[in-house]
Design a protein around this motif. Structure first.
Motif, mmCIF file in Angstrom:
data_model
loop_
_atom_site.group_PDB
_atom_site.id
_atom_site.type_symbol
_atom_site.label_atom_id
_atom_site.label_comp_id
_atom_site.label_asym_id
_atom_site.label_seq_id
_atom_site.Cartn_x
_atom_site.Cartn_y
_atom_site.Cartn_z
ATOM 1 N N ALA A 258 92.976 -13.749 4.619
ATOM 2 C CA ALA A 258 94.187 -13.575 3.820
ATOM 3 C C ALA A 258 93.905 -12.699 2.609
ATOM 4 C CB ALA A 258 94.724 -14.933 3.386
ATOM 5 N N ALA A 259 92.734 -12.901 1.997
ATOM 6 C CA ALA A 259 92.372 -12.107 0.819
ATOM 7 C C ALA A 259 92.241 -10.632 1.194
ATOM 8 C CB ALA A 259 91.067 -12.627 0.217
ATOM 9 N N ARG A 260 91.695 -10.391 2.374
ATOM 10 C CA ARG A 260 91.520 -9.004 2.785
ATOM 11 C C ARG A 260 92.875 -8.335 3.060
ATOM 12 N NH1 ARG A 260 88.249 -6.654 7.935
ATOM 13 N NH2 ARG A 260 88.979 -4.546 7.566
ATOM 14 N N VAL A 261 93.777 -9.113 3.656
ATOM 15 C CA VAL A 261 95.121 -8.580 3.890
ATOM 16 C C VAL A 261 95.773 -8.248 2.560
ATOM 17 C CG1 VAL A 261 97.417 -9.097 4.795
ATOM 18 C CG2 VAL A 261 95.385 -9.825 6.057
ATOM 19 N N ARG A 262 95.627 -9.188 1.596
ATOM 20 C CA ARG A 262 96.254 -8.980 0.287
ATOM 21 C C ARG A 262 95.684 -7.733 -0.380
ATOM 22 N NH1 ARG A 262 95.673 -13.826 -1.368
ATOM 23 N NH2 ARG A 262 97.629 -14.557 -0.478
ATOM 24 N N ASP A 263 94.363 -7.570 -0.280
ATOM 25 C CA ASP A 263 93.727 -6.361 -0.847
ATOM 26 C C ASP A 263 94.305 -5.106 -0.212
ATOM 27 O OD1 ASP A 263 92.191 -7.774 -2.532
ATOM 28 O OD2 ASP A 263 90.365 -7.739 -1.282
ATOM 29 N N GLY A 264 94.455 -5.161 1.126
ATOM 30 C CA GLY A 264 94.994 -4.014 1.845
ATOM 31 C C GLY A 264 96.390 -3.667 1.363
ATOM 32 N N LEU A 265 97.213 -4.714 1.167
ATOM 33 C CA LEU A 265 98.583 -4.490 0.712
ATOM 34 C C LEU A 265 98.597 -3.889 -0.676
ATOM 35 C CD1 LEU A 265 100.325 -7.719 2.014
ATOM 36 C CD2 LEU A 265 100.735 -5.390 2.777
#
Lengths: 273, 377
Positions: A258-265
């Motif tokens: 989830a953290a990686r997705v958030r970073d990507g966003l």
């Protein structure tokens, strides 16, 4: 048409690929000038995958799904579905599509709504009945066959619309924010059911969402997109097991993804500032 | 609870009774058959007693029943009392009529507030309330035209119109057969069907949409008074020329409504049909026509009344010696206004029945539409 399909199958590079997009781009001509909705999208979706598309509104995630479904035509690049063009795939009824709203016809009962695509295909009555029963069972709506859509709750309506897409029995399921309008509790429940369905049917699912937990919980792969122009910024492989109880969402592994997705966003956003 | 709150209607009715008593007698002194003191007291007593008892002793249905008896009993006595004394009524007569009408108003108000449990009772109530309403239009019409002696030629009392209807049933039946069962029904069916078919054609063929709709618009603007004599020249004196006028009148509402209805289905639903690789006709029959049904029924309802007007007016311009429009135009020339009113009453009744039948079919067909099922999403 059968010939072209066979030829296309023969020339296909990757036998496992369901959707293949190469340098795909789409520019809408609007009154305010051209708008680039998709730009340089390269993506291969393999059989049996559950791929989520996540991003802020305007990032082209819905547009990409609509291009797969031949509801929009790309202006650049190439896309093939099961080795066919989107139009051929649509005419071969290669996918089921679930919209943001249930879009059930209010003059039809639930069973006859689920049977609508089967009527259009022209299946024999007995098989229609059998498939309606099976798919309504699958989404836990048995006993509501004779009800009208407006007699059911929003969550039940959306389940009926999923049943309608499943009754089709295509290997590819395209879902455009199907649970976006539902409350959190119903949404959790439907997410769980959707995962179970996916495991049971072994379909390929493309799922558009703007909820990070939903994307991480459901997907084997998460495609992060960003707007202006709509493009893919990151593709994240999920390391979660196929069997996922709801409380997996508290596990460190889940939180890391989830953290990686958030970073990507966030990266996509800072780009436009 | 055995009683309810006093209402302003009852209060005002009692006050009117008091003023009426102070301004007696009811009829002019030269009246040939003056009302007896007994009848007069009975009227006042009925109004005052039932009014007061309706809130002091009873509630709900019982109260409404009492008001019903009081109001209609008094009205009946008043109308009966003026027989033979037409035009002789004085102020107290009209005051007491107004008081009885107030009681009937209160009666309807009480009935409207009642929430019966059983379905039959609800249906009965739904019919009873407008029936009382309609009855009082007739009662006031009858009492005022006879009490005030309004000239027959201006406005005959409803009783005279009813008597004329009763005496002329064969003539009226022949007129209805000629006008409604021939001209109206044929014209309505052909006009609505052609409007519908042209709408589908215009939807299927883009150049028709651009070319036909403006022309259809022009057809609807044709003045019926101007067209009717030309139709008589074209199609003769018989009912065919009237049917032609009805076709012209009903075509356009159906065309416009169907075109609008075909555009009424949502984008998402159409995309859905596209994902099923559904062809034009499948999408038309399974999605667009059902979604257009409320619009189409609207046109059918509008046309049901338009068709009647068109056929009657068209008969003013040459017809065989039968038909509702013919009868109205000739009887008014002979000062037989009661016959004109009788035709008007029959036309109103036929028009209502026609409209009602279409509306019932609509309710059964578009049961799913929020306007029919009560707005639940």
């Amino acid at each position: 048409m059968l010939m072209t399909v066979n030829q296309a199958t023969a020339t296909r590079v990757d036998q496992n690929a369901v959707v293949e997009a190469r340098q795909l781009g789409l520019t809408f001509q609007t009154n305010d000038g051209p708008v680039r909705a998709l730009s340089d999208v390269n993506l291969t979706i393999n059989k049996g995958e559950f791929v989520s598309f996540i991003g802020p509104s305007g990032c082209g995630k819905t547009t990409f799904l609509r291009v797969i479904a031949d509801l929009e035509q790309p202006t650049e690049g190439k896309i093939s579905i099961n080795g066919m063009s989107p139009e051929q795939a649509r005419e071969a009824r290669a996918y089921g599509y679930v919209f943001q709203a249930a879009a059930l016809f209010p003059w039809r009962t639930i069973e006859s709504n689920v049977g609508l695509p089967l009527e259009i295909i022209g299946l024999p009555k007995a098989e229609q009945q059998e498939r309606i029963k099976r798919t309504l069972d699958l989404v836990n709506l048995s006993g509501f066959e004779k009800k009208y859509p407006w007699q059911l709750s929003g969550g039940m309506q959306q389940r009926a619309s999923i049943a309608r897409a499943l009754a089709f029995d295509a290997d590819l399921l395209l879902m455009d924010e199907p649970f976006g309008a539902l409350d959190e509790i119903v949404r959790d429940h439907l997410n769980e059911q959707l995962l179970r369905l996916w495991r049971q049917t072994n379909k390929t699912i493309c799922f558009v969402t703007h909820s990070i937990p939903e994307a991480v919980y459901l997907s084997t792969r998460i495609v992060v997109m960003s707007p202006r122009p709509g493009r893919v910024t990151d593709v994240i492989e999920s390391t979660l097991p196929k069997e996922r109880p709801l409380d997996i969402r508290e596990s460190p592994e889940f939180l890391a993804i989830a953290a990686r997705v958030r970073d990507g966003l966030r990266a996509g956003h800072s780009y436009e500032d | 609870m055995m009683n309810s709150k006093p209402s302003w209607q009852v209060g005002l009715a009692v006050l009117l009774c008091a003023v009426a008593m102070a301004t007696m007698p009811m009829l002019a002194t030269e009246a040939t058959a003056p009302m007896s003191r007994g009848t007069t007291s009975l009227v006042i007593g009925l109004i005052a007693l039932s009014g007061v008892a309706s809130f002091a002793m009873f509630a709900g249905i019982a109260s409404a029943a009492l008001l019903f008896v009081g109001a209609h009993g008094a009205a009946w006595l008043l109308i009966a009392g003026v027989a033979g004394n037409e035009g002789m009524a004085r102020l107290p007569y009209f005051l007491l009529l107004a008081a009885a009408w107030l009681l009937a108003w209160r009666c309807v108000a009480v009935l409207s507030a009642v929430r019966p449990v059983s379905k039959q009772a609800r249906t009965l109530l739904r019919l009873l309330i407008p029936a009382i309403f309609g009855a009082w239009i007739l009662i006031i019409w009858e009492a005022v035209t006879r009490g005030a002696g309004i000239p027959f030629i201006l406005l005959p009392p409803p009783s005279a119109i009813a008597a004329r209807i009763g005496a002329s049933l064969p003539t009226l039946a022949a007129d209805v057969r000629q006008t409604i069962f021939k001209a109206v029904l044929f014209g309505y069916v052909v006009g609505c069907a052609s409007g519908f078919v042209v709408a589908i054609l215009a939807d299927r063929v883009p150049f028709l949409r651009r070319g036909l709709l403006p022309i259809g618009n022009m057809v609807s603007a044709l003045p019926i008074i101007g067209v009717a004599p030309i139709m008589v020249i074209w199609f003769g004196f018989e009912w065919q020329s009237k049917a032609a006028v009805v076709i012209i009148m009903t075509f356009f509402p159906m065309l416009v409504n169907t075109v609008a209805g075909l555009a009424a289905s949502g984008h998402m639903e159409r995309d859905l049909m596209r994902t099923y690789a559904s062809n034009y006709w499948q999408t038309l029959f399974k999605l667009r026509l059902p979604a257009a049904a409320p619009f189409i029924f609207n046109a059918l309802k509008i046309n049901s009344t338009l068709a009647l007007i068109g056929a009657i007016v068209a008969e003013f311009f040459g017809t065989p010696i039968v038909g509702m429009g013919f009868r109205i135009s000739t009887e008014i020339g002979r000062m037989n206004v009661d016959m004109v009113w009788a035709e008007i009453a029959v036309a109103a009744l036929a028009g209502s029945v026609f409209y009602g039948v279409v509306a019932l079919i609509e309710r059964a067909t578009t049961f799913w539409h929020p306007s029919v099922r009560g707005g639940r999403a």
